[in-house]
Design an enzyme around this catalytic site. Structure first.
Site, short mmCIF file in Angstrom:
data_model
loop_
_atom_site.label_atom_id
_atom_site.label_comp_id
_atom_site.label_asym_id
_atom_site.label_seq_id
_atom_site.Cartn_x
_atom_site.Cartn_y
_atom_site.Cartn_z
N MET A 124 0.84 -1.20 0.00
CA MET A 124 0.00 0.00 0.00
C MET A 124 0.88 1.25 0.00
SD MET A 124 -3.43 -0.89 2.07
CE MET A 124 -2.78 -0.68 3.72
N GLY A 125 2.18 1.07 -0.25
CA GLY A 125 3.05 2.23 -0.38
C GLY A 125 3.50 2.83 0.95
N TYR A 126 4.06 4.04 0.87
CA TYR A 126 4.74 4.68 1.99
C TYR A 126 5.81 3.70 2.49
CZ TYR A 126 5.13 8.65 5.07
OH TYR A 126 5.58 9.80 5.69
N HIS A 165 8.84 1.29 3.52
CA HIS A 165 9.88 1.29 4.55
C HIS A 165 10.74 0.04 4.38
CE1 HIS A 165 7.27 -1.67 6.40
NE2 HIS A 165 6.27 -0.80 6.46
N GLY A 182 10.72 -2.75 5.77
CA GLY A 182 9.97 -4.01 5.72
C GLY A 182 9.58 -4.34 4.29
N HIS A 183 9.03 -3.34 3.58
CA HIS A 183 8.66 -3.56 2.18
C HIS A 183 9.90 -3.89 1.34
CE1 HIS A 183 5.39 -0.55 3.39
NE2 HIS A 183 4.70 -1.62 3.03
P1 AMP Z 1 1.36 -2.85 3.52
O1 AMP Z 1 1.92 -1.81 2.61
O2 AMP Z 1 1.39 -2.48 4.97
O3 AMP Z 1 0.02 -3.37 3.06
O4 AMP Z 1 2.34 -4.09 3.42
C1 AMP Z 1 2.68 -4.65 2.18
C2 AMP Z 1 3.45 -5.92 2.41
O5 AMP Z 1 4.61 -5.63 3.18
C3 AMP Z 1 2.65 -6.96 3.20
O6 AMP Z 1 2.94 -8.26 2.69
C4 AMP Z 1 3.19 -6.79 4.59
O7 AMP Z 1 3.09 -7.95 5.39
C5 AMP Z 1 4.65 -6.45 4.32
N1 AMP Z 1 5.23 -5.74 5.47
C6 AMP Z 1 4.73 -4.64 6.07
N2 AMP Z 1 5.50 -4.31 7.13
C7 AMP Z 1 6.49 -5.24 7.20
C8 AMP Z 1 7.58 -5.47 8.10
N3 AMP Z 1 7.84 -4.68 9.13
N4 AMP Z 1 8.39 -6.53 7.86
C9 AMP Z 1 8.14 -7.35 6.80
N5 AMP Z 1 7.12 -7.20 5.93
C10 AMP Z 1 6.31 -6.16 6.12
#
Ligand code: AMP
Length: 281
Positions: A30-32, A34, A36-37
């Site tokens: 969903m962007g923004y 970091h 983790g992504h």
């Molecule tokens: P989101 O943008 O929050 O929907 O996350 C997109 C993808 O990144 C999803 O598969 C999340 O599980 C993964 N994600 C988000 N935060 C983390 C993190 N801290 N460590 C690893 N993967 C992450």
């Protein structure tokens, strides 16, 4: 790095790369972005992807009416720079209008793993997730897609959807990336004040303490530990949404914490809802 906004154009490009025999990975976000992504992009690379397609889409269908769709953080320029630096070869930035045409009326429902945990607290959330992920799978037709363990239930639900609907791809799950303080990285952490950010560490600290206890004792009854975790979160000023222990593979409730059981937490820190989890080893 290619940039796509039109689903059709992305789909044609991906089909052409597949015809050339290129190994394609999809990283839905969903962007923004970091670290983790970016770790998901690194995982795709490590697994030999030759085309890494990152989608950046704040999917309206997975947000409830009182959730943060409108204020969800967005920064297209920074996301593009990060994708480029991390080695993505294509980025997909659709708009809600080109993902959901007028009178869109087909949705994907997973009816078992999505019932409890976040599914129970966020009605319709996983219907939105499954629908958008199914669409992305159809647009990109990747050899594999990478998700984060951060959204533990989401990964299980998506894997089940891929299995049950015969999507021709592998679902890969990468570990949680944390701040040095232990706080799981999340785009929503940007909502936290400095004080809230410090208090939010109670989530990861509770999980690490549970892991240590299981490492020391082998097996621990869940009931007592569950109340201790809840009290610890409350003592940090968090409002508990759920504290659950489930079998990591089936999401069935566990009565004892032992290897292969995941502890899943959701709590409000001020107005921000945070989730975190750890698998006992
Ligand atoms: P989101 O943008 O929050 O929907 O996350 C997109 C993808 O990144 C999803 O598969 C999340 O599980 C993964 N994600 C988000 N935060 C983390 C993190 N801290 N460590 C690893 N993967 C992450």
């Amino acid at each position: 790095m290619k940039i796509f906004r039109e689903p059709k154009k992305l789909q044609s490009w991906c089909a052409a790369r597949r015809m050339e025999g290129r190994r394609i990975a999809l990283v839905p976000t969903m962007g923004y972005l970091h670290e983790g992504h970016l770790s998901l992009i690194a995982e795709a690379k490590r697994r030999g992807a030759e085309e890494i397609v990152v989608s950046v889409f704040v999917n309206p269908v997975q947000f409830g009416p009182n959730e943060d769709f409108d204020k969800y953080p967005r920064d297209e320029k920074a996301d593009l720079a990060k994708c480029r630096a991390a080695g993505a070869t294509a980025v997909f930035f659709p708009t809600p209008a080109n993902m959901y045409l007028d009178a869109h009326s087909v949705y994907v429902n997973e009816e078992s793993l999505s019932k409890g945990l976040c599914g129970a607290r966020r009605p319709g959330h996983f219907r939105g997730v499954c629908t958008v992920v199914a669409k992305l799978f159809n647009l990109v037709h990747p050899h594999f897609a990478v998700f984060g363990q951060k959204d533990f239930q989401q990964a299980a639900v998506v894997r089940r959807m891929a299995r049950d609907l015969n999507f021709d791809l592998d679902v890969v799950v990468a570990p949680i990336v944390r701040e040095p303080t232990g706080l799981a990285m999340s785009s929503r952490n940007t909502y936290l004040t400095a004080d809230e950010r410090a208090r939010a560490c109670a989530l990861s600290q509770s999980l690490f303490a549970a892991q240590d206890e299981v490492a020391a004792k082998g097996s621990v009854p869940w009931r007592a530990l569950r109340s201790r975790i809840a009290r610890r979160l409350e003592a940090a000023g968090l409002v508990v949404d759920y504290v659950e222990a489930v079998r990591a593979d089936t999401l069935e409730p566990a009565t004892r914490l032992e290897r292969g059981v995941a502890v899943l937490l959701a709590a409000f820190c001020g107005k921000t809802r945070l989730i975190d989890n750890a698998v006992m080893r």
